[in-house]
Design an enzyme around this catalytic site. Structure first.
Site, mmCIF file in Angstrom:
data_model
loop_
_atom_site.group_PDB
_atom_site.id
_atom_site.type_symbol
_atom_site.label_atom_id
_atom_site.label_comp_id
_atom_site.label_asym_id
_atom_site.label_seq_id
_atom_site.Cartn_x
_atom_site.Cartn_y
_atom_site.Cartn_z
ATOM 1 C CE LYS A 54 -3.822 -2.458 2.051
ATOM 2 N NZ LYS A 54 -4.551 -2.886 3.243
ATOM 3 C CD GLN A 89 -3.307 -4.415 6.345
ATOM 4 O OE1 GLN A 89 -3.215 -3.473 5.576
ATOM 5 N NE2 GLN A 89 -3.908 -5.542 5.999
ATOM 6 C CG ASP A 97 -9.724 -0.239 4.448
ATOM 7 O OD1 ASP A 97 -9.391 -0.555 3.288
ATOM 8 O OD2 ASP A 97 -9.041 -0.509 5.457
#
Ligand code: NDP
Length: 279
Positions: free
Chosen positions: A52, A96, A119
């Protein structure tokens, strides 16, 4: 021969489009920054976080890393999120997953300001998606819609069957296919006669979390098959939830693992980061 849906190529196209947009925004004085928060050192998570950050660098998005130890308390993590929520220089916040067991994921997801929820997991983002209002879309299912569209695969009017009903893949996938006017069915572990349902699919999306579970007996001749699963097999090679070698000859199009859905998830995260700066 089936068409192999090339997620690597399509994700690269998207990243290049985003790179241009970011360069344009920079010229207008808008910088984009993503906070990437990792708790602990789970090796798989470290790989995802590294990828990422690399994608951010490629596109021109600043990534601000918070790598904190496994023993970090929930309160300490919430404090970091709170600071990022308040920081006007940070556009997007990514925590995460999975988190260590002593931290409640739902509480953490809800702590992220919805306007920075790149997200797309916050209940407000999920609600907006459900009623078709603007908001961040979860990256994996949004990436699958892009894979289908950019491969010229029509969704409207098609029988779309999804195997799996998780909050991050199965359920949002159903909503996004519905939004594209597919006729949608969701299967799960209590579905009676799974084969009978999957064999109806023109577009079959498999997110079951079991290596090579779906073989040719689950697939209608000529279907499009999207494999979300990622596993390492006995030889440490990556494989999906679909038994590719057995299924591919019966399809018109199929995603490989690796190089199918996986790269799209990061591309769509980057897309959400760019959108976060435009909100
Ligand atoms: P979950 O484990 O959260 O969900 C699996 C789903 O499959 C559940 O809804 C479960 O049903 C259903 N299921 C399990 N066994 C059966 C069965 N025998 N018959 C029918 N349905 C069944 O998985 P995720 O959605 O998080 O992930 C799925 C896969 O996708 C994993 O391999 C994961 O690693 C991968 N993944 C890949 C991503 C990428 O970027 N490529 C991103 C996210 C995930 P029930 O609800 O009844 O238990």
């Amino acid at each position: 021969m089936p068409k192999i849906i090339d997620g690597k190529k399509i994700s690269q196209e998207i990243k290049d489009e985003l790179k241009e947009k970011v360069a344009h925004l920079k010229k207008q004085g808008t910088e984009i920054a993503l906070a990437v928060i990792q708790v602990g050192e789970d090796p798989a998570s470290s790989v995802y976080v590294r990828n990422k950050k690399r994608a951010c660098e490629y596109i021109g998005i600043k990534s601000v890393a918070y790598e904190v130890p496994e023993a970090t308390t929930q309160e300490e993590l919430l404090e970091i999120i709170h600071k990022c929520n308040e920081n006007p220089e940070i556009n997007g916040i990514l925590v995460q997953l999975p988190l260590p067991k002593h931290i409640d994921e739902d509480t953490v997801i809800k702590a992220i300001a919805p306007e920075k929820d790149v997200d797309g997991f916050h209940p407000q983002s999920v609600g907006a998606m459900t009623i078709g209002e603007p908001g961040f879309l979860p990256c994996t299912p949004a990436g699958i819609i892009q894979l289908l569209k950019r491969s010229g695969i029509e969704i409207e009017g098609k029988e779309c069957v999804i195997v799996g009903r998780s909050n991050i893949v199965g359920k949002p996938m159903a909503l996004l296919l519905l939004r594209e006017n597919g006729t949608v069915t969701i299967c799960h572990s209590r579905t009676k006669d799974l084969r009978e349902v999957t064999k109806r699919a023109d577009i079959l999306v498999v997110a079951i979390g079991k290596p090579k579970f779906i073989d040719e007996t689950y697939v209608k001749e000529g279907a499009v098959v999207i494999d979300v699963g990622i596993h390492r097999n006995e030889n440490n090679k990556l494989c999906g939830d679909v038994d590719y070698d057995k299924v591919a000859p019966h399809t018109t199009a199929i995603t490989p693992v690796p190089g199918g859905v996986g790269p799209m998830t990061i591309a769509m995260l980057m897309n959400n980061c760019v959108e976060s700066a435009l909100m």
